[in-house]
Motif scaffolding. Structure first.
Motif, short mmCIF file in Angstrom:
data_model
loop_
_atom_site.label_atom_id
_atom_site.label_comp_id
_atom_site.label_asym_id
_atom_site.label_seq_id
_atom_site.Cartn_x
_atom_site.Cartn_y
_atom_site.Cartn_z
N MET A 147 46.10 65.51 9.43
CA MET A 147 47.49 65.55 9.84
C MET A 147 47.82 66.80 10.34
N SER A 183 35.62 54.82 3.28
CA SER A 183 36.22 55.06 1.83
C SER A 183 37.77 54.83 2.23
N ASN A 184 38.29 54.85 3.51
CA ASN A 184 39.72 54.88 3.56
C ASN A 184 40.37 56.22 3.14
N ASP A 185 39.63 57.30 3.38
CA ASP A 185 39.79 58.57 2.67
C ASP A 185 40.01 59.46 4.32
N MET A 186 39.79 58.89 5.45
CA MET A 186 40.12 59.65 6.58
C MET A 186 40.56 58.74 7.63
N MET A 187 41.58 59.19 8.61
CA MET A 187 42.04 58.34 9.63
C MET A 187 40.95 58.05 10.51
N ASP B 23 41.91 54.62 -3.24
CA ASP B 23 41.34 54.80 -1.85
C ASP B 23 41.85 54.81 -0.67
N SER B 25 44.03 57.07 0.43
CA SER B 25 44.62 58.28 1.04
C SER B 25 45.00 58.47 2.65
N LYS B 26 44.16 57.58 3.16
CA LYS B 26 44.44 57.42 4.54
C LYS B 26 45.63 56.77 4.93
N ALA B 29 48.09 59.44 4.44
CA ALA B 29 48.60 60.26 5.65
C ALA B 29 48.95 59.63 7.11
N THR B 30 48.61 58.41 7.21
CA THR B 30 48.92 57.89 8.49
C THR B 30 50.69 57.80 8.27
N ARG B 32 52.75 59.29 6.56
CA ARG B 32 53.24 60.66 6.51
C ARG B 32 53.40 61.38 7.85
N LEU B 33 52.19 61.08 8.57
CA LEU B 33 52.06 61.74 9.76
C LEU B 33 53.10 61.01 10.91
N LYS B 34 53.17 59.77 10.83
CA LYS B 34 53.88 58.68 11.78
C LYS B 34 55.53 59.37 11.62
N VAL B 36 56.55 62.18 10.41
CA VAL B 36 56.90 63.51 10.87
C VAL B 36 56.82 63.91 12.39
N LEU B 37 55.93 63.03 12.76
CA LEU B 37 55.87 62.95 14.37
C LEU B 37 57.12 62.27 15.09
#
Lengths: 270, 178
Positions: A147, A183-187, B23, B25-26, B29-30, B32-34, B36-37
């Motif tokens: 992020m 594993s859906n833990d990274m974009m 599982d 968390s991505k 993140a996406t 939250r990022l959208k 904040v951007l």
């Protein structure tokens, strides 16, 4: 000849600007092009280390600007590849020792005799960034699928858009970890490209080989077997206008992966 | 079934030691990022967004009965352009009488406010500028959202509506959960 001047920038520190500069520069030189790398991170120079040239530096960019030497004298030739040379940053000075016009002039001069001038930009969006961007007409924005790095890349893209001299900018996604994406833990690459709406020039997988290559002062593009090396060579080819498909980063399936798959299928049935 | 998934989870832990709190968390993140951007790019603070949301609810409530809980206000990007996407679950449209009543109440509120203001300032500004009156309206509407519309001039029909709305909202929520 008038070469291309490309700035490698990111906003956030530690995402791999310098590694990217060293590797793309080396790859382009290996492909037969004359390349100069400029380290504009005054006071925090590192490009010399990644290229293994730290012991050969006599003059720096500040010496050139303050006319203690000629531009040619300050260019350090690479150990292996005579096509590649480095204009090092001064380690004892800060960003205020150079201004945008001076850097622009250096770029103008260097592009006369080189195919590529690659500028390694410092982190941040202050004077150092403004200086580094001044002489460039293209930009590569390095980011990672995190992020904070993406947010900073977005800021940088906004700033680049506002600069008339920058004709094109592309995204290089560094330190991608396919297992975490799975594993859906990274974009994913698509997620990042969609969020930043910026064309992609490369996807570099996280590779422990980068650490060892940095230790040795030997860019990973020189290692024919490393995946990250291959990815960087592909970036160089894309810069040269070739269409190269992006690497398939799915890990080779070992026994453990197969066992995991079986369990995933069982879980789906439950 | 339960036993089987217990066994599965225990065994799976050996293969995926880092996996813990879900599982996805991505996507966190996406999202939250959208957000904040969007704020970075448009200079809209969360406070202003919240105010905008409140005022939109207020305005639209004069004409339709909304599910305020499910109202969504988002930004979408297409290339350089930013679009404001408003998704409003409508429970029912109000009939003409209700709309008129709502508009009348709104107008009365503004008048009342203006009168108050005129008296307070001892007639040193008899003509209140348009900007000022808008400010008054904003203040009032924020209060109204907070109070659940208790202060509005047309308490009888509104109250009935609110009761109905709450019931229907609950239904909607149940549907969502189911």
């Amino acid at each position: 000849m008038a070469g291309r001047v490309i700035v490698i920038t990111s906003g956030k520190g530690g995402v791999g600007k310098t590694t990217t500069s060293a590797n793309i520069g080396t790859a382009l030189a290996k492909a037969g092009y004359k390349v100069v790398l400029i380290d504009t991170d005054l006071g925090l120079r590192n490009l010399d280390l990644l290229l293994g040239l730290e012991n050969r530096i006599v003059y720096t960019i500040v010496d050139v600007i303050e006319e203690r030497c000629k531009l040619k004298q300050a260019l350090v030739k690479d150990k292996k590849n005579p096509n590649l040379s480095l204009l090092a940053a001064a380690q004892t000075r800060d960003k205020s020792a150079v201004n945008a016009d001076q850097l622009k002039e250096i770029c103008e001069t260097l592009k006369e005799e080189n195919d590529f001038v690659l500028i390694d930009c410092p982190a941040g969006i202050e004077q150092g960034f403004q200086n580094a961007v001044a002489g460039a007409s293209e930009a590569i924005v390095v980011t990672t699928p995190e992020m904070s790095a993406i947010r900073d890349a977005d800021r940088i893209i906004g700033l680049l858009e506002a600069k008339e001299e920058i004709k094109s900018y592309k995204l290089l996604l560094n330190r991608v970890r396919p297992s975490l994406i799975k594993s859906n833990d990274m974009m994913s690459v698509d997620d990042v490209v969609e969020i930043l709406s910026c064309p992609l020039i490369g996807i570099i997988p996280e590779d422990t080989g980068i650490i060892t290559s940095t230790n040795k002062g030997e860019p990973i593009v020189n290692d024919e077997n490393a995946l990250a090396g291959k990815a960087y060579r592909n970036v160089a080819q894309r810069i040269l206008g070739e269409e190269v498909p992006f690497l398939d980063l799915d890990e080779p399936k070992g026994i453990m992966a197969k066992i995991k798959n079986v369990f995933a299928k069982l879980k789906a049935k439950v | 079934m339960g036993l089987f998934s217990d066994i599965y989870n225990t065994v799976a832990k050996f293969f995926r030691p880092q996996e813990g709190q879900g599982d996805a968390s991505k996507s966190v993140a996406t999202n939250r990022l959208k957000l904040v951007l969007m704020q970075d790019r448009t200079n809209l603070t969360p406070k202003i967004l919240e105010q905008m949301r409140g005022e939109l609810i207020d305005l639209l409530s004069r004409y339709v009965e909304l599910d305020k809980e499910l109202l969504e206000l988002n930004f979408e990007h297409e290339g350089d352009q930013v679009a404001l996407m408003l998704s409003i679950p409508v429970i029912r449209a109000k009939d003409e009488e209700e709309i008129e009543a709502a508009l009348r109440a709104e107008a009365e509120k503004i008048e009342a406010k203006l009168e108050n203001k005129g008296n307070n300032s001892e007639e040193d500004a008899p003509e209140v500028t348009e900007e000022a009156s808008e400010e008054v309206e904003e203040e009032h509407s924020t209060n109204e959202v907070a109070d659940g519309g208790e202060n509005s001039g047309m308490s009888t029909p509104e109250d009935m509506n609110t009761n109905k709305t709450q019931e229907e909202q609950e239904e909607v929520k149940e549907e969502c959960q189911g």
